[in-house]
Enzyme design. Sequence first.
Site, PDB file in Angstrom:
ATOM      1  N   GLN A   1       0.859  -1.191   0.000  1.00 33.91           N
ATOM      2  CA  GLN A   1       0.000   0.000   0.000  1.00 33.91           C
ATOM      3  C   GLN A   1       0.891   1.235   0.000  1.00 33.91           C
ATOM      4  O   GLN A   1       1.821   1.336   0.797  1.00 33.91           O
ATOM      5  CB  GLN A   1      -0.860  -0.024   1.259  1.00 33.91           C
ATOM      6  CG  GLN A   1      -1.223   1.316   1.844  1.00 33.91           C
ATOM      7  CD  GLN A   1      -2.507   1.858   1.285  1.00 33.91           C
ATOM      8  OE1 GLN A   1      -3.326   1.099   0.798  1.00 33.91           O
ATOM      9  NE2 GLN A   1      -2.693   3.150   1.347  1.00 33.91           N
ATOM     10  N   THR A   2       0.629   2.163  -0.911  1.00 29.91           N
ATOM     11  CA  THR A   2       1.502   3.333  -0.914  1.00 29.91           C
ATOM     12  C   THR A   2       0.784   4.591  -1.362  1.00 29.91           C
ATOM     13  O   THR A   2      -0.146   4.548  -2.161  1.00 29.91           O
ATOM     14  CB  THR A   2       2.739   3.094  -1.806  1.00 29.91           C
ATOM     15  OG1 THR A   2       3.668   4.172  -1.621  1.00 29.91           O
ATOM     16  CG2 THR A   2       2.353   3.013  -3.282  1.00 29.91           C
ATOM     17  N   ARG A   3       1.253   5.723  -0.819  1.00 26.49           N
ATOM     18  CA  ARG A   3       0.865   7.069  -1.268  1.00 26.49           C
ATOM     19  C   ARG A   3       2.132   7.893  -1.470  1.00 26.49           C
ATOM     20  O   ARG A   3       2.087   9.114  -1.465  1.00 26.49           O
ATOM     21  CB  ARG A   3      -0.024   7.750  -0.220  1.00 26.49           C
ATOM     22  CG  ARG A   3      -1.353   7.095   0.014  1.00 26.49           C
ATOM     23  CD  ARG A   3      -2.132   7.778   1.137  1.00 26.49           C
ATOM     24  NE  ARG A   3      -1.542   7.533   2.441  1.00 26.49           N
ATOM     25  CZ  ARG A   3      -1.000   8.473   3.218  1.00 26.49           C
ATOM     26  NH1 ARG A   3      -0.960   9.721   2.830  1.00 26.49           N
ATOM     27  NH2 ARG A   3      -0.490   8.161   4.390  1.00 26.49           N
ATOM     28  N   ASN A   4       3.275   7.200  -1.657  1.00 28.40           N
ATOM     29  CA  ASN A   4       4.566   7.886  -1.646  1.00 28.40           C
ATOM     30  C   ASN A   4       5.433   7.536  -2.844  1.00 28.40           C
ATOM     31  O   ASN A   4       5.305   6.463  -3.444  1.00 28.40           O
ATOM     32  CB  ASN A   4       5.341   7.508  -0.376  1.00 28.40           C
ATOM     33  CG  ASN A   4       4.704   8.058   0.876  1.00 28.40           C
ATOM     34  OD1 ASN A   4       4.503   9.260   0.998  1.00 28.40           O
ATOM     35  ND2 ASN A   4       4.352   7.188   1.801  1.00 28.40           N
TER      36      ASN A   4
ATOM     37  N   GLY B   1       3.578  -1.878   7.702  1.00 32.47           N
ATOM     38  CA  GLY B   1       4.721  -1.338   8.414  1.00 32.47           C
ATOM     39  C   GLY B   1       4.303  -0.469   9.579  1.00 32.47           C
ATOM     40  O   GLY B   1       3.207  -0.603  10.132  1.00 32.47           O
ATOM     41  N   ARG B   2       5.164   0.437   9.929  1.00 30.40           N
ATOM     42  CA  ARG B   2       4.941   1.334  11.062  1.00 30.40           C
ATOM     43  C   ARG B   2       3.846   2.338  10.726  1.00 30.40           C
ATOM     44  O   ARG B   2       3.823   2.918   9.665  1.00 30.40           O
ATOM     45  CB  ARG B   2       6.251   2.048  11.383  1.00 30.40           C
ATOM     46  CG  ARG B   2       6.199   3.004  12.554  1.00 30.40           C
ATOM     47  CD  ARG B   2       7.538   3.712  12.700  1.00 30.40           C
ATOM     48  NE  ARG B   2       7.557   4.583  13.877  1.00 30.40           N
ATOM     49  CZ  ARG B   2       7.086   5.807  13.919  1.00 30.40           C
ATOM     50  NH1 ARG B   2       6.527   6.322  12.817  1.00 30.40           N
ATOM     51  NH2 ARG B   2       7.155   6.531  15.020  1.00 30.40           N
ATOM     52  N   ASP B   3       2.904   2.542  11.660  1.00 32.12           N
ATOM     53  CA  ASP B   3       1.881   3.584  11.566  1.00 32.12           C
ATOM     54  C   ASP B   3       1.088   3.495  10.262  1.00 32.12           C
ATOM     55  O   ASP B   3       0.827   4.499   9.605  1.00 32.12           O
ATOM     56  CB  ASP B   3       2.526   4.966  11.698  1.00 32.12           C
ATOM     57  CG  ASP B   3       1.503   6.041  12.078  1.00 32.12           C
ATOM     58  OD1 ASP B   3       0.509   5.696  12.728  1.00 32.12           O
ATOM     59  OD2 ASP B   3       1.711   7.209  11.723  1.00 32.12           O
ATOM     60  N   HIS B   4       0.671   2.292   9.910  1.00 34.37           N
ATOM     61  CA  HIS B   4      -0.062   2.096   8.658  1.00 34.37           C
ATOM     62  C   HIS B   4      -1.366   2.891   8.684  1.00 34.37           C
ATOM     63  O   HIS B   4      -2.186   2.757   9.586  1.00 34.37           O
ATOM     64  CB  HIS B   4      -0.370   0.608   8.450  1.00 34.37           C
ATOM     65  CG  HIS B   4      -1.016   0.316   7.126  1.00 34.37           C
ATOM     66  ND1 HIS B   4      -0.295  -0.072   6.025  1.00 34.37           N
ATOM     67  CD2 HIS B   4      -2.306   0.377   6.720  1.00 34.37           C
ATOM     68  CE1 HIS B   4      -1.107  -0.247   5.011  1.00 34.37           C
ATOM     69  NE2 HIS B   4      -2.337   0.030   5.407  1.00 34.37           N
ATOM     70  N   ALA B   5      -1.562   3.744   7.662  1.00 35.61           N
ATOM     71  CA  ALA B   5      -2.782   4.550   7.480  1.00 35.61           C
ATOM     72  C   ALA B   5      -3.039   5.506   8.641  1.00 35.61           C
ATOM     73  O   ALA B   5      -4.157   5.987   8.815  1.00 35.61           O
ATOM     74  CB  ALA B   5      -4.007   3.658   7.258  1.00 35.61           C
TER      75      ALA B   5
END
Length: 421
Positions: A192-195, A297-301
């Site tokens: 999942q990505t927004r980056n 991963g860390r702090d997903h969403a």
Amino acid sequence: MSYTGHNGKPIVERVSTEDAASRIQGLARVPISKATAHEVISLSYGFFTPLTGFMGRQEVDTTLDKLALPDGTLWSIPIVFDLSWNDIETLGVQEGASVVLEYLDVPIAILDVTEIYQYDLQRLAEKTYGTTDSRHPGVKKTLAYADRFVAGDVTLINEPVFNEPFKSFWLTPRQHQDALAEKNWTHVVAHQTRNVPHTGHEALMKQAWLAANEDQPVDDLSTGVLVNAIIGQKRVGDYIDEAILLTQEELRKSGYFRDDVHKVTFTLWDMRYAGPREAIFHAILRTNLGCTHHMFGRDHAGVGDFYHPYDAQNLLQEHRSELGIKPVFLRENWYCPECREVTNSALCGHYAKAQSFSGSLIRSILTDEVKPTQQVMRHEVFEVVLQAAAKYGRGSPFVTEEYLADRPPVFTLNPLEGARS
């Protein structure tokens, strides 16, 4: 091919474009926002299986209170369509009737209205996000809803036409499953990505691939990474969508992933930043795309300091038996100059020397157009960021007010010949 999704439910496409213009004659017309248009498209193609439309009161109640639909199927995020009582009366929206949903004055779908109801927005926000603090973007969005919700199944009557570069990355859930089968991937791990990817993201994807490939023969390449980017509502300072897709693709084009283990697509979804609940939703979504594993991963969403960095992983662990996908839990990565590699706290003892992939560091690199070291970002990715900024972002890889005002649309709708208001 049999297309199945979350909880073993079939992927049902509610798409019916034949003779659409005549079918909508005489029906009430309801204008919708871009966010609602995204959800109409996703509902109609089956991204949100088993949902086939906007949720009614009982579905919202059980989702909030039990993390499930009324039949017990795991579900975490309310999918609702808000409309003011004044608009309902003015436009002639009635229970038991069908209405035409219009986006930018063009018909896109038919909504078969089953229920019109009020809901406590404070309760909706608190249960979904764990807070009613309006600094949370999801809470702010929820508290701004109109005073009624309209429930019912939606049927797409006008399919979106995606513009480049999005067209090259668009697949429906059924098309996703066909594409993964064509690659002979039996194990597929979703990212999942927004980056735009830095080397920390790349390392996470490779670690997730190894985890998903755990029981495969050593020379078997039937495990793949599906990078499924989220394309939706943008905030000033976010990466521009075009840069996200093109740079993720560049990792494969430049050989950092083999052609046969990496693929990039996107889903239309406006982030809620709901942390743990949205992590559950993402797992469901990627199950519907045919994935078998999902990296978290860390702090997903998450957003700000509203959630503990590993709250999402903890909630996923609680509901592991109800997921149709295997979560792959990963720690935060950093670059260790002592080890001379990307690593994390579980493996490396040089925490004091760790160089984190901070957002401010990456932002300053891209803003100043100073080529980063290979330890931070691949040079090929950096070049694509600059190209995307010049072509799509008015010189910036980050969303600006000018980008929001002038950007070409992700998709367009063709006028329905013969349709009249």
